[in-house]
Each structure stands twice: as structure tokens, then as C-alpha cells.
Scaffold this active site. Sequence first.
Site, short mmCIF file in Angstrom:
data_model
loop_
_atom_site.label_atom_id
_atom_site.label_comp_id
_atom_site.label_asym_id
_atom_site.label_seq_id
_atom_site.Cartn_x
_atom_site.Cartn_y
_atom_site.Cartn_z
N GLY A 38 0.97 -1.21 0.02
CA GLY A 38 0.02 0.00 -0.09
C GLY A 38 0.89 1.13 0.01
N VAL A 91 -0.15 6.70 4.07
CA VAL A 91 0.80 6.15 5.24
C VAL A 91 1.95 5.13 4.65
CG1 VAL A 91 0.57 4.69 7.46
CG2 VAL A 91 -1.22 6.10 6.91
N GLY A 92 1.53 4.59 3.80
CA GLY A 92 2.41 3.42 3.19
C GLY A 92 3.80 4.45 2.51
N ASP A 151 1.91 -1.44 -4.40
CA ASP A 151 0.62 -1.01 -4.75
C ASP A 151 0.14 -1.29 -5.60
OD1 ASP A 151 -0.90 1.93 -3.02
OD2 ASP A 151 -1.53 1.25 -4.93
N ARG A 202 -13.43 4.99 4.70
CA ARG A 202 -15.06 4.97 4.45
C ARG A 202 -15.24 6.14 3.23
NH1 ARG A 202 -19.85 4.79 8.59
NH2 ARG A 202 -18.36 3.45 9.59
N ARG A 215 -20.51 0.65 7.21
CA ARG A 215 -19.55 0.11 7.73
C ARG A 215 -19.09 -1.40 7.27
NH1 ARG A 215 -18.29 -2.64 11.87
NH2 ARG A 215 -20.35 -3.35 11.99
N ASN A 267 -12.12 -4.17 2.57
CA ASN A 267 -10.87 -4.03 3.44
C ASN A 267 -10.38 -5.55 3.73
OD1 ASN A 267 -10.28 -1.38 2.81
ND2 ASN A 267 -10.07 -0.72 4.93
N ARG A 291 -0.53 10.30 20.68
CA ARG A 291 -1.53 11.40 20.40
C ARG A 291 -1.90 12.06 21.94
NH1 ARG A 291 -5.22 8.85 15.88
NH2 ARG A 291 -4.19 9.87 14.24
N HIS A 323 -8.18 -0.02 19.03
CA HIS A 323 -7.64 1.35 18.35
C HIS A 323 -9.02 2.22 18.41
CE1 HIS A 323 -5.64 4.14 15.84
NE2 HIS A 323 -6.31 3.66 14.89
#
Length: 310
Positions: free
Chosen positions: A8, A12-13, A32, A81, A87, A94, A150, A174
Site C-alpha cells: 500500500g 501512510v505507506g 501498490d 470510508r 461500515r 478491506n 497522541r 484502536h
Amino acid sequence: MRKVAIIGGGNVGATAAWQIASRDVADVALYDILPGVPAGKALDMTQAGPVFHFDARVEGSDDIAVIRGAEVVVVTAGFPRKPGMDRMDLLKKNVEIAKSAALGIKQHAPHAVVVVITNPLDVMTWVIKTVTGFPKERVVGMAGVLDTARFATFVAMELKCSPKDVRPMILGGHGDTMVPLARFSTVNGVPLSELMPAETLARLADRARNGGAEIVKLLGTGSAYYAPAASATLMVEAILGDTGRIVPASTYLEGEYGFSGIYLGVPVALGKGGVRRIVELPLDAAEKAALAKSAENVKTGIAEAKPLLG
Ligand SMILES: NC(=O)c1ccc[n+]([C@@H]2O[C@H](COP(=O)([O-])OP(=O)(O)OC[C@H]3O[C@@H](n4cnc5c(N)ncnc54)[C@H](O)[C@@H]3O)[C@@H](O)[C@H]2O)c1
């Protein structure tokens, strides 16, 4: 140099690839499904080597075979999403992506340690473990490092202290159901409860719990990626360096904390081979109840994902 693969090459990747390569942690293979994109990003990063003086090589491809020989594989492939998607639609999408990533890892990097980032995190980590059939030590999910980062950020902002000195401990799933443990959180050894009232602590924990949503709202499109990638990089460094760092990570439980057959965020020591050990903390009744609620959430997610694996 050793090799880390990233499945990916999105926000992020690609950011994790950049952090791992530019810090000379390892060579990076970026995979990817988008033709050209991972190769382009890899070439771009490589061209920063002479500027920042790093030797790590970055290779990008839309051929999964690029991950061959990786000691650690980071899975960031997945979709957020989209409007109109419920959801369950997102979960279906995913699960399909995580399944194809897992089959690729099994074929091309069968001895790797896998660090999963894709959401819903605890469920996707379970999917990757189930499909690869890898031992539990070799499949771990990243969430706790980010949630604690965080929380530490907000504590440091509140106390006007160095974020480096803030050491929080957060268990559980998470995001929404994370369980911050005030008793095990300190600023350089001083318990947080000595430094601020319980209401302030609760307010900061709440902001950390909603930390992802706060960024999504500000960005308008997309979600956080600098701190998530940094959190993945920390885990990769601990595994490759065999450092034994203790971090909260989504880990397969077999009786620890009273749960079995699910992934849940608990403190683990990370090193060569992945999870070296699970650290069991003595929880009080309220902490146990919060963790049980979090576990229930993950159990529901796994029950929904199971039939989608076929
Ligand atoms: N665990 C955490 O704390 C955490 C934090 C941030 C983001 N995330 C999750 O990480 C995932 C990625 O986030 P992002 O911001 O990078 O998203 P992104 O949309 O920027 O990137 C996702 C990438 O995955 C690729 N992809 C899709 N299917 C693929 C497949 N089968 N094989 C390989 N690549 C594939 C897409 O082409 C895209 O480039 C999301 O699920 C997000 O929710 C988790």
C-alpha cells in the site's frame, strides 16, 4: 542492507517508506496496485539520498514479488470510508484487500514479521494472521503507539513539558474503545495523576481517543499519516534492531488479560521475530471492565469478518 516491504503506497505507506529509508533503517520495497505510482514515489525518494545522505534503496512496483526477501512487511493497503459506504461495505472491501496482501506475503515473504496498519485495525490484523497462518508472534497491529503518541502530545501541550518525557500506557482496541491507564502513565516517572486533576486527564484522553477524527475534519479529505507512519517506523526499528522495546500493540491473545482468539492492544516487547513477550499489568476493576468492552467490540468485528474470508 536489510529489507522492509510496504504493501500500500498511499499516504501512510509512502510516508513510512520515506521515514524508514531516509533514516537508513533498511532498504524499502513499496508495493501498490496502482501502476507506476509506487515506482514513481520510490524513484523520487531515492533521489533524496544524495541530499540527505542516506544509502537505503527504495524500489517500487505494482508486482507483489517486489516484497521478496523482506524481513518485515508493513500492511497499509486499504480504503477509508467513502460517502454512501456503510461500515459493512468498508469491512468487505478491506477484508478483501487484507486477504490478498496476506496471500502475497505468504508466497513472497514467508518468514517476515508483519505489522498491520489497515483499519479496522484489530480485525484486519486477525485477518492477516488467519490467512497467512503465521505464528501469532509474527503478526502484530499498530495502534497503541499512535494512540499513546497522541495522548502524550496533548499531555505535553497541557503541562508545557517535553513530549519526550511523557510515557503513557494505553490498552484496548484502536480509537473509540481505547483504555488509557492513568496509573501506568508518567512524565519521567512522575505519575500523571500527580501532575493534573482527573478531569483534565479525562479530557486529554478523550481528545486522543478522537485524535484521528479531529485530523480528518481538519483535512477535509483523507486522514492522518505522518504520526501513523512514524508509529509504524518505531515498530519496524524495534523488530529489526531486536531492541525489546515495550509498546502497546494489537496482539493475538491466548488467555492473557482473560481473552482468547482475538487481537487486542496490550503492552508487548518487540524484537527479532516480532512479539517477544506480552506484559500483563495488574488491572483494577474499572480498567478490566473498560478492556472487556473494547474486547467485545473486536469480537463483533471478527465475527463479521469471518464469513467474508470464504
Ligand atoms: N492503525 C492506525 O493507527 C492507522 C492510522 C492511520 C491510517 N490507518 C489506516 O491505514 C490504511 C491506509 O491509509 P492511507 O491514508 O495510507 O490511505 P490511502 O488511500 O492514502 O492509501 C491506501 C493505498 O492502498 C492501495 N491499495 C488498495 N488495494 C490494494 C491492494 N490490494 N494491494 C496493495 N495496495 C492496495 C491504494 O491504491 C492506496 O494507494 C487505511 O485503512 C487507514 O484507515 C490506520
